[in-house]
Scaffold this motif. Structure first.
Motif, mmCIF file in Angstrom:
data_model
loop_
_atom_site.group_PDB
_atom_site.id
_atom_site.type_symbol
_atom_site.label_atom_id
_atom_site.label_comp_id
_atom_site.label_asym_id
_atom_site.label_seq_id
_atom_site.Cartn_x
_atom_site.Cartn_y
_atom_site.Cartn_z
ATOM 1 N N THR A 10 1.019 -1.272 0.458
ATOM 2 C CA THR A 10 0.321 0.075 -0.156
ATOM 3 C C THR A 10 0.840 0.894 -0.150
ATOM 4 O O THR A 10 1.751 1.222 0.961
ATOM 5 N N ASP A 13 -0.178 7.563 2.363
ATOM 6 C CA ASP A 13 -0.793 8.421 1.840
ATOM 7 C C ASP A 13 0.096 9.816 2.526
ATOM 8 O O ASP A 13 1.011 9.087 3.058
ATOM 9 N N PHE A 14 0.071 10.839 1.995
ATOM 10 C CA PHE A 14 0.610 11.737 2.050
ATOM 11 C C PHE A 14 -0.084 13.083 1.547
ATOM 12 O O PHE A 14 -1.070 13.176 0.885
ATOM 13 N N THR A 15 0.141 14.340 2.111
ATOM 14 C CA THR A 15 -0.720 15.793 2.140
ATOM 15 C C THR A 15 0.348 16.480 2.286
ATOM 16 O O THR A 15 1.310 16.269 2.933
ATOM 17 N N SER A 25 -2.626 15.795 -1.512
ATOM 18 C CA SER A 25 -2.362 14.510 -0.693
ATOM 19 C C SER A 25 -2.089 13.227 -2.172
ATOM 20 O O SER A 25 -3.184 13.573 -3.399
ATOM 21 N N LEU A 26 -2.219 12.491 -1.647
ATOM 22 C CA LEU A 26 -2.300 10.853 -2.261
ATOM 23 C C LEU A 26 -3.411 10.681 -2.893
ATOM 24 O O LEU A 26 -3.735 10.240 -3.820
ATOM 25 N N ALA A 27 -4.089 10.841 -1.222
ATOM 26 C CA ALA A 27 -6.137 10.464 -1.493
ATOM 27 C C ALA A 27 -6.120 11.230 -2.921
ATOM 28 O O ALA A 27 -7.386 10.657 -3.490
ATOM 29 N N ASP A 28 -6.119 12.568 -3.398
ATOM 30 C CA ASP A 28 -7.104 12.978 -4.284
ATOM 31 C C ASP A 28 -6.763 12.656 -5.341
ATOM 32 O O ASP A 28 -7.204 12.670 -6.401
ATOM 33 N N ARG A 30 -6.758 9.074 -6.323
ATOM 34 C CA ARG A 30 -7.836 7.725 -6.041
ATOM 35 C C ARG A 30 -8.549 7.292 -7.608
ATOM 36 O O ARG A 30 -9.018 8.165 -7.578
ATOM 37 N N TYR A 104 8.916 6.477 1.909
ATOM 38 C CA TYR A 104 9.288 6.206 -0.037
ATOM 39 C C TYR A 104 9.774 5.130 -0.001
ATOM 40 O O TYR A 104 10.049 4.335 -0.988
ATOM 41 N N GLY A 131 -4.439 2.811 -4.713
ATOM 42 C CA GLY A 131 -3.464 3.639 -3.874
ATOM 43 C C GLY A 131 -2.468 2.344 -3.196
ATOM 44 O O GLY A 131 -2.217 2.050 -2.300
#
Length: 158
Positions: A10, A13-15, A25-28, A30, A104, A131
């Motif tokens: 996985t 995640d980061f912002t 963010s990495l979540a942005d 997805r 990472y 992700g």
């Protein structure tokens, strides 16, 4: 020394702030594949070449479903100068405390001119739509790296 990521992990995640100080963010990302590349320093010859190569191929990558995020330990102000000076279109993120670089596996011991030093390990991690790490490439060369990634991902440049 931080652990390197491998296929199937996985992606952490980061912002982080971009060159304008806005949070990204990495979540942005997805739902799209994301190339997260790590480079030692803005406004240096190798890093400039790599960032320009990504910028030149950004449209091709986007058409193929990939976003691109470049991360270095530089502060947002320096990234803004880098972007303006080189007319970069790639999203550049600042990681001055090196927490994301470390997560990472892109910060640690490396060989530089025959000496072992601690620093940013030039790397690219391909994160899939969910992700997960699709591939993780470490100790890549600045020159020719983007062309190799395009080839590896089956994205042909015209």
């Amino acid at each position: 020394m931080s652990e390197r990521l491998t296929t199937g992990d996985t992606a952490p995640d980061f912002t982080l702030p971009d060159a304008d100080g806005k949070s990204v963010s990495l979540a942005d990302h997805r739902g799209r594949k994301t190339l997260v590349y790590f480079y030692p320093a803005a406004l240096t010859p190798g890093c400039t070449k790599q960032a320009c190569d990504f910028t030149d191929n950004l449209e091709l990558l986007a058409e193929s479903g990939y976003d691109v995020l470049g991360i270095s330990p530089d502060k947002p102000e320096k990234l803004a100068k880098f972007r303006e000076k080189e007319n970069l279109k790639v999203t550049l993120l600042a990681d001055p405390d090196k927490s994301v670089l470390t997560a990472y596996g892109a910060f640690g011991e490396k060989k530089l001119y025959g000496k072992t030093v601690t620093g940013v390990i030039r790397s690219t991690v391909v994160v899939d739509e969910d992700g997960k790490v699709e591939r993780a490439l470490y100790n890549v060369r600045a020159t020719g790296h983007v062309a190799k990634i395009l080839k590896d991902l089956g994205i042909a440049a015209d």
